[in-house]
Design a protein around this motif. Structure first.
Motif, mmCIF file in Angstrom:
data_model
loop_
_atom_site.group_PDB
_atom_site.id
_atom_site.type_symbol
_atom_site.label_atom_id
_atom_site.label_comp_id
_atom_site.label_asym_id
_atom_site.label_seq_id
_atom_site.Cartn_x
_atom_site.Cartn_y
_atom_site.Cartn_z
ATOM 1 N N GLY A 158 -13.683 -4.899 12.555
ATOM 2 C CA GLY A 158 -13.647 -4.385 11.194
ATOM 3 C C GLY A 158 -12.242 -4.262 10.630
ATOM 4 O O GLY A 158 -12.026 -3.642 9.592
ATOM 5 N N GLU A 159 -11.260 -4.847 11.321
ATOM 6 C CA GLU A 159 -9.866 -4.824 10.856
ATOM 7 C C GLU A 159 -9.594 -6.081 10.031
ATOM 8 O O GLU A 159 -10.141 -7.149 10.316
ATOM 9 C CB GLU A 159 -8.904 -4.797 12.046
ATOM 10 C CG GLU A 159 -9.003 -3.554 12.899
ATOM 11 C CD GLU A 159 -8.280 -2.365 12.297
ATOM 12 O OE1 GLU A 159 -7.143 -2.520 11.825
ATOM 13 O OE2 GLU A 159 -8.872 -1.268 12.290
ATOM 14 N N ILE A 160 -8.741 -5.943 9.028
ATOM 15 C CA ILE A 160 -8.364 -7.090 8.208
ATOM 16 C C ILE A 160 -6.848 -7.144 8.071
ATOM 17 O O ILE A 160 -6.186 -6.105 7.988
ATOM 18 C CB ILE A 160 -9.062 -7.066 6.832
ATOM 19 C CG1 ILE A 160 -8.882 -8.402 6.124
ATOM 20 C CG2 ILE A 160 -8.599 -5.884 5.990
ATOM 21 C CD1 ILE A 160 -9.913 -8.660 5.030
ATOM 22 N N GLN A 161 -6.315 -8.358 8.086
ATOM 23 C CA GLN A 161 -4.877 -8.551 7.935
ATOM 24 C C GLN A 161 -4.480 -8.355 6.472
ATOM 25 O O GLN A 161 -5.278 -8.575 5.562
ATOM 26 C CB GLN A 161 -4.479 -9.953 8.401
ATOM 27 C CG GLN A 161 -4.729 -10.186 9.881
ATOM 28 C CD GLN A 161 -4.322 -11.582 10.300
ATOM 29 O OE1 GLN A 161 -3.143 -11.881 10.349
ATOM 30 N NE2 GLN A 161 -5.314 -12.419 10.597
ATOM 31 N N TRP A 162 -3.222 -7.968 6.287
ATOM 32 C CA TRP A 162 -2.740 -7.745 4.918
ATOM 33 C C TRP A 162 -1.242 -8.029 4.857
ATOM 34 O O TRP A 162 -0.572 -8.103 5.875
ATOM 35 C CB TRP A 162 -3.025 -6.310 4.470
ATOM 36 C CG TRP A 162 -2.222 -5.267 5.198
ATOM 37 C CD1 TRP A 162 -2.504 -4.711 6.421
ATOM 38 C CD2 TRP A 162 -0.987 -4.693 4.786
ATOM 39 N NE1 TRP A 162 -1.531 -3.828 6.780
ATOM 40 C CE2 TRP A 162 -0.580 -3.783 5.794
ATOM 41 C CE3 TRP A 162 -0.174 -4.836 3.660
ATOM 42 C CZ2 TRP A 162 0.594 -3.049 5.703
ATOM 43 C CZ3 TRP A 162 0.993 -4.088 3.569
ATOM 44 C CH2 TRP A 162 1.361 -3.208 4.586
ATOM 45 N N ALA A 163 -0.764 -8.164 3.626
ATOM 46 C CA ALA A 163 0.668 -8.341 3.390
ATOM 47 C C ALA A 163 1.042 -7.571 2.127
ATOM 48 O O ALA A 163 0.244 -7.495 1.179
ATOM 49 C CB ALA A 163 1.018 -9.822 3.234
ATOM 50 N N PRO A 164 2.238 -6.989 2.093
ATOM 51 C CA PRO A 164 2.676 -6.285 0.887
ATOM 52 C C PRO A 164 2.855 -7.271 -0.258
ATOM 53 O O PRO A 164 3.052 -8.470 -0.034
ATOM 54 C CB PRO A 164 4.008 -5.658 1.293
ATOM 55 C CG PRO A 164 4.499 -6.499 2.417
ATOM 56 C CD PRO A 164 3.280 -7.011 3.120
ATOM 57 N N LYS A 165 2.782 -6.764 -1.466
ATOM 58 C CA LYS A 165 2.942 -7.604 -2.652
ATOM 59 C C LYS A 165 3.863 -6.897 -3.627
ATOM 60 O O LYS A 165 3.632 -5.727 -3.954
ATOM 61 C CB LYS A 165 1.574 -7.847 -3.289
ATOM 62 C CG LYS A 165 1.602 -8.746 -4.498
ATOM 63 C CD LYS A 165 0.188 -9.006 -4.999
ATOM 64 C CE LYS A 165 0.209 -10.040 -6.075
ATOM 65 N NZ LYS A 165 -0.143 -9.576 -7.359
ATOM 66 N N GLU A 166 4.898 -7.596 -4.041
ATOM 67 C CA GLU A 166 5.828 -7.017 -5.004
ATOM 68 C C GLU A 166 5.113 -6.786 -6.325
ATOM 69 O O GLU A 166 4.340 -7.632 -6.785
ATOM 70 C CB GLU A 166 7.025 -7.940 -5.200
ATOM 71 C CG GLU A 166 8.175 -7.270 -5.882
ATOM 72 C CD GLU A 166 9.459 -8.090 -5.838
ATOM 73 O OE1 GLU A 166 10.161 -8.089 -6.862
ATOM 74 O OE2 GLU A 166 9.739 -8.711 -4.796
ATOM 75 N N GLN A 167 5.339 -5.611 -6.914
ATOM 76 C CA GLN A 167 4.751 -5.325 -8.214
ATOM 77 C C GLN A 167 5.535 -6.063 -9.285
ATOM 78 O O GLN A 167 6.753 -6.178 -9.197
ATOM 79 C CB GLN A 167 4.766 -3.818 -8.486
ATOM 80 C CG GLN A 167 3.900 -3.036 -7.523
ATOM 81 C CD GLN A 167 3.910 -1.553 -7.827
ATOM 82 O OE1 GLN A 167 4.031 -1.145 -8.975
ATOM 83 N NE2 GLN A 167 3.790 -0.743 -6.788
ATOM 84 N N CYS A 174 6.493 -2.134 -4.670
ATOM 85 C CA CYS A 174 5.507 -3.048 -4.078
ATOM 86 C C CYS A 174 4.235 -2.288 -3.725
ATOM 87 O O CYS A 174 4.231 -1.070 -3.593
ATOM 88 C CB CYS A 174 6.075 -3.783 -2.867
ATOM 89 S SG CYS A 174 6.334 -2.796 -1.409
ATOM 90 N N TYR A 175 3.170 -3.074 -3.621
ATOM 91 C CA TYR A 175 1.900 -2.527 -3.145
ATOM 92 C C TYR A 175 1.851 -2.736 -1.637
ATOM 93 O O TYR A 175 2.293 -3.771 -1.121
ATOM 94 C CB TYR A 175 0.720 -3.254 -3.794
ATOM 95 C CG TYR A 175 0.598 -3.014 -5.277
ATOM 96 C CD1 TYR A 175 0.471 -1.721 -5.776
ATOM 97 C CD2 TYR A 175 0.605 -4.070 -6.167
ATOM 98 C CE1 TYR A 175 0.356 -1.489 -7.143
ATOM 99 C CE2 TYR A 175 0.482 -3.852 -7.535
ATOM 100 C CZ TYR A 175 0.362 -2.559 -8.016
ATOM 101 O OH TYR A 175 0.242 -2.343 -9.356
ATOM 102 N N PHE A 176 1.318 -1.746 -0.929
ATOM 103 C CA PHE A 176 1.194 -1.847 0.524
ATOM 104 C C PHE A 176 -0.005 -1.023 0.968
ATOM 105 O O PHE A 176 -0.460 -0.123 0.277
ATOM 106 C CB PHE A 176 2.470 -1.371 1.221
ATOM 107 C CG PHE A 176 2.864 0.054 0.895
ATOM 108 C CD1 PHE A 176 2.321 1.121 1.591
ATOM 109 C CD2 PHE A 176 3.774 0.319 -0.115
ATOM 110 C CE1 PHE A 176 2.673 2.424 1.298
ATOM 111 C CE2 PHE A 176 4.135 1.625 -0.418
ATOM 112 C CZ PHE A 176 3.583 2.674 0.281
#
Length: 184
Positions: free
Chosen positions: A49-58, A86-88
């Motif tokens: 149930g884990e998902i990978q993610w990356a921050p995104k600059e606002q 950024c979003y994280f």
């Protein structure tokens, strides 16, 4: 060392990526939820149930006027930059004797709502102040601490309300995030 928030995130996120890559062979992961900004997600949830993610600059500067009117004071430049760089989904790390876990800023709900909630949550412990509750912490194996940022002074600290114990982290949110070691 005087770091701005963009530089601090730029120092922190590669450490987080490296830690996850060396430990799991993946990008950072969080438990999947329907209330996560899908723009930050990579792939599909795994078998746990884990998902990978990356921050995104606002890419849009917030209009702080409405938020500051509701708060009744001006937000410091550093706090504005913290919320609006950024979003994280997760920032966790070790700084001194503290393991820090900052609350997500993922763009799923309006920033103004996040900021006002962080302010209102801090008022339970520090009424009548310009404090913001921005995370939780473990200090010397005690996980009952929370992370507060004092908008009036720039002080970032961990606080345990039962014992009234305070642990100063720094007078710079950017310095703390940029210099802490990433943790899982």
């Amino acid at each position: 060392m005087n770091l701005d928030m963009k530089a601090a995130f730029g120092k922190y996120f590669p450490k987080l990526d490296s830690l996850y890559n060396s430990t799991f062979g993946t990008k950072p992961t969080v438990p999947y939820s329907k209330t996560i900004n899908k723009a930050l997600l990579i792939g599909s949830p795994d078998e746990d149930g884990e998902i990978q993610w990356a921050p995104k600059e606002q890419d849009v500067e917030s209009d702080w006027g409405v938020c500051e009117d509701e708060l009744g004071f001006k937000l410091s430049r550093e706090l504005k930059d913290y919320y609006n760089t950024c979003y994280f989904l997760a920032i966790s790390g070790v700084f001194g004797s503290c393991e820090l876990h900052f609350y997500k800023i993922d763009g799923f709900e309006p920033l103004e709502r996040v900021i006002l909630r962080n302010f209102n949550d801090a008022q339970y412990t520090f009424p009548g102040t310009e404090m913001f509750l921005i995370g939780n912490a473990t200090v010397n194996d005690d996980d009952s601490y929370f992370i507060y940022y004092d908008n009036a002074t720039g002080k970032l600290f961990c606080y345990e309300s039962d014992t009234k114990n305070e642990v100063l982290l720094s007078y710079s949110l950017a310095k703390t995030i940029g210099n802490m070691e990433a943790s899982l």
